[in-house]
Design a protein around this motif. Structure first.
Motif, PDB file in Angstrom:
ATOM      1  N   PRO A  95       0.794  -1.238   0.000  1.00  0.00           N
ATOM      2  CA  PRO A  95       0.000   0.000   0.000  1.00  0.00           C
ATOM      3  C   PRO A  95       0.826   1.288   0.000  1.00  0.00           C
ATOM      4  CG  PRO A  95      -0.837  -1.548   1.622  1.00  0.00           C
ATOM      5  CD  PRO A  95       0.460  -2.110   1.122  1.00  0.00           C
ATOM      6  N   THR A  96       2.126   1.195   0.263  1.00  0.00           N
ATOM      7  CA  THR A  96       2.964   2.393   0.273  1.00  0.00           C
ATOM      8  C   THR A  96       3.872   2.482  -0.954  1.00  0.00           C
ATOM      9  OG1 THR A  96       4.733   1.317   1.529  1.00  0.00           O
ATOM     10  CG2 THR A  96       2.974   2.402   2.801  1.00  0.00           C
ATOM     11  N   HIS A 120      -3.381  10.387  -4.483  1.00  0.00           N
ATOM     12  CA  HIS A 120      -2.368   9.377  -4.808  1.00  0.00           C
ATOM     13  C   HIS A 120      -0.981  10.025  -4.977  1.00  0.00           C
ATOM     14  CE1 HIS A 120      -4.398   5.521  -5.102  1.00  0.00           C
ATOM     15  NE2 HIS A 120      -5.456   6.171  -5.559  1.00  0.00           N
ATOM     16  N   TRP A 121      -0.936  11.218  -5.582  1.00  0.00           N
ATOM     17  CA  TRP A 121       0.354  11.910  -5.700  1.00  0.00           C
ATOM     18  C   TRP A 121       0.892  12.225  -4.303  1.00  0.00           C
ATOM     19  CZ3 TRP A 121       3.113  14.331  -9.941  1.00  0.00           C
ATOM     20  CH2 TRP A 121       2.703  13.863 -11.185  1.00  0.00           C
ATOM     21  N   ARG A 122       0.011  12.634  -3.392  1.00  0.00           N
ATOM     22  CA  ARG A 122       0.424  12.927  -2.014  1.00  0.00           C
ATOM     23  C   ARG A 122       0.953  11.652  -1.359  1.00  0.00           C
ATOM     24  NH1 ARG A 122       1.849  16.771   1.682  1.00  0.00           N
ATOM     25  NH2 ARG A 122       0.325  18.217   0.859  1.00  0.00           N
ATOM     26  N   ALA A 127       5.383   8.438   0.791  1.00  0.00           N
ATOM     27  CA  ALA A 127       6.007   7.108   0.862  1.00  0.00           C
ATOM     28  C   ALA A 127       7.461   7.118   0.412  1.00  0.00           C
ATOM     29  CB  ALA A 127       5.205   6.116   0.010  1.00  0.00           C
ATOM     30  N   SER A 128       7.899   8.210  -0.189  1.00  0.00           N
ATOM     31  CA  SER A 128       9.241   8.270  -0.765  1.00  0.00           C
ATOM     32  C   SER A 128      10.250   8.850   0.220  1.00  0.00           C
ATOM     33  CB  SER A 128       9.229   9.140  -2.021  1.00  0.00           C
ATOM     34  OG  SER A 128       8.377   8.582  -2.980  1.00  0.00           O
ATOM     35  N   ALA A 135      11.677  15.013  -5.682  1.00  0.00           N
ATOM     36  CA  ALA A 135      11.142  15.059  -7.054  1.00  0.00           C
ATOM     37  C   ALA A 135       9.622  14.905  -7.037  1.00  0.00           C
ATOM     38  CB  ALA A 135      11.782  13.974  -7.909  1.00  0.00           C
ATOM     39  N   TYR A 136       9.125  13.946  -6.257  1.00  0.00           N
ATOM     40  CA  TYR A 136       7.672  13.773  -6.171  1.00  0.00           C
ATOM     41  C   TYR A 136       7.020  15.006  -5.553  1.00  0.00           C
ATOM     42  CZ  TYR A 136       7.798   8.778  -7.428  1.00  0.00           C
ATOM     43  OH  TYR A 136       7.945   7.572  -8.075  1.00  0.00           O
TER      44      TYR A 136
END
Length: 171
Positions: A95-96, A120-122, A127-128, A135-136
């Motif tokens: 899920p992550t 989802h972008w959040r 999660a990164s 970058a995200y």
């Protein structure tokens, strides 16, 4: 390189039980050749794309619960719905998984599902870690601004900058 690929292809064909590592190496070798032929020979590039897709499809059959294999395979698919189903499967397994969240987020934004897409972008951002997180974060800031969410973008810019300073201090 092409000789090495021929040997890998032969090993994959001769093996009664497909060896996942051989298929993984074969798919990666095809990927290298896709980039080699990127500008020089579209027919050869397409041939290697097809071979890579086949190797990854066989790898998915052997390792259906490997999130990275599924993500690699999804990149070979042409139909957006098929890709989305794979990405959802990845999120069931993990899920992550940032890459799956980002991919689903992009698809939802393209489909006009702004709140879900940004969610989802959040999730991908949260999660990164490291450079990927930054970058995200930049990508999410761009998408927030693009969708008129300037205040959220400003807050996220501050958050990303704090993370960057902390991360640089640790590295």
């Amino acid at each position: 390189m092409e000789q090495a690929i021929a040997e890998l292809e032969k090993a994959a064909e001769l093996s009664e039980e497909q060896d996942p590592e051989t298929l993984r190496l074969l798919a990666e070798a095809y990927n290298v050749l896709i980039h080699v032929y990127l500008d020089r020979s579209p027919p050869e590039k397409n041939e290697y794309k097809s071979k890579r897709a086949l190797a990854l499809k066989r790898l998915v059959e052997l390792q259906p619960n490997d999130a990275q294999v599924l993500m690699d395979y999804a990149r070979t698919l042409a139909k957006p719905q098929e890709k989305t189903e794979i990405w959802k499967r990845v999120l069931q397994l993990d899920p992550t998984h940032a890459g799956a969240h980002r991919a689903i987020g992009a698809r939802l934004l393209q489909d006009g599902e702004v709140d879900q897409g940004l969610g989802h972008w959040r999730a991908a951002y949260e999660a990164s870690t490291g450079q990927k997180k930054m970058a995200y974060g930049r990508d999410l800031i761009h998408e927030l601004r693009r969708h008129g969410r300037d205040q959220e973008a400003i807050e996220l810019e501050k958050e990303v900058e704090r993370y960057r300073v902390d991360w640089l201090g640790q590295n």
